[in-house]
Design an enzyme around this catalytic site. Structure first.
Site, PDB file in Angstrom:
ATOM      1  N   CYS A 181     -29.260   7.479  -5.692  1.00 15.94           N
ATOM      2  CA  CYS A 181     -30.377   6.579  -5.159  1.00 15.94           C
ATOM      3  C   CYS A 181     -31.374   7.505  -4.506  1.00 15.94           C
ATOM      4  O   CYS A 181     -32.530   7.439  -4.659  1.00 15.94           O
ATOM      5  CB  CYS A 181     -30.242   5.306  -4.512  1.00 15.94           C
ATOM      6  SG  CYS A 181     -29.012   4.256  -5.458  1.00 15.94           S
ATOM      7  N   ASP A 217     -51.825  -8.318 -15.883  1.00 22.62           N
ATOM      8  CA  ASP A 217     -52.012  -9.748 -16.247  1.00 22.62           C
ATOM      9  C   ASP A 217     -50.688 -10.460 -15.873  1.00 22.62           C
ATOM     10  O   ASP A 217     -50.298 -11.531 -15.832  1.00 22.62           O
ATOM     11  CB  ASP A 217     -51.684 -10.068 -17.860  1.00 22.62           C
ATOM     12  CG  ASP A 217     -50.787  -9.276 -18.397  1.00 22.62           C
ATOM     13  OD1 ASP A 217     -49.859  -8.689 -18.038  1.00 22.62           O
ATOM     14  OD2 ASP A 217     -50.864  -9.538 -19.675  1.00 22.62           O
TER      15      ASP A 217
END
Length: 218
Positions: free
Chosen positions: A44, A135
């Site tokens: 990570c 959107d």
């Protein structure tokens, strides 16, 4: 679980830059939410650093970035210093890291990796990538196990394809990169193709079907 074409849940969560309400945070931008198993973990740390280095490229494409890890904001803020040090980053960290200590978002969004667990037996969050359009609908999702780091050059390439194909009636072939030739959509008739893509080429194949049509980048 969110499926392609679904409106992405308008969650509210704490982050390293304050409280985020997703749809308001995105505004008219594209967005990428990418999750991580835990803070202070090696893979990570490389991933968040790589994305920080690529942040200007995502910004050019009007993409807002968000990371998520199943730890607290306080842990995230401490971890950021390690990320910056390991990846030779200077200045302010360029995107928020969302806190999900109770794994509420991880469960809601289907990001749990059942095969990887913490020392206490809690399931880890998988390495999910969600690309969200202006959107607010999900345009792309990728799910990696906790043990496999992601290729963010590929994610950047995928964003280029998504943004192109959202505007033009083309698809992008295998290994396509921005600037390369595209495929004319099968739904475009031969007459339409001549008008819309005057430089397109029809490739002959044994079947005799004229479905393989390439065109320079529109």
């Amino acid at each position: 679980m969110v499926n392609l074409g679904d409106v992405f849940p308008n969650f509210t969560a704490k982050s390293t830059t304050g409280v985020i309400k997703l749809h308001s945070y995105l505004g008219d931008s594209w967005g990428i939410l990418f999750s991580h198993p835990a803070d202070y973990t090696p893979v990570c740390t490389t991933e968040l650093g790589r994305v920080a280095n690529l942040a200007p490229e995502f910004e050019k494409r009007n993409v807002k970035l968000m990371a998520l890890s199943c730890d607290s904001v306080e842990d995230h803020l401490g971890w950021i210093e390690d990320i910056k040090a390991y990846n030779c980053l200077n200045g302010e960290f360029p995107y928020p890291i969302i806190a999900d200590p109770d794994r509420d978002l991880a469960v809601t969004l289907g990001m749990i990796d059942p095969d990887e667990k913490t020392a206490s037996g809690m399931p880890l969050t998988a390495r999910a990538v969600f690309v969200i359009g202006p959107d607010k609908k999900l345009k792309l999702s990728i799910l990696y196990p906790a043990t496999t780091g992601r290729n963010f050059d590929e994610i950047l390439r995928a964003v280029d394809s998504l943004q192109l194909t959202a505007q033009k009636k083309v698809a992008t072939p295998a290994d396509w990169k921005s600037g390369g030739h595209c495929m004319v959509l099968p739904t475009i008739s031969p007459d339409e193709a001549k008008t819309m893509f005057p430089q397109h080429q029809v490739h002959k194949v044994p079947s005799g079907k004229e479905y393989l049509r390439t065109t320079p980048l529109p």
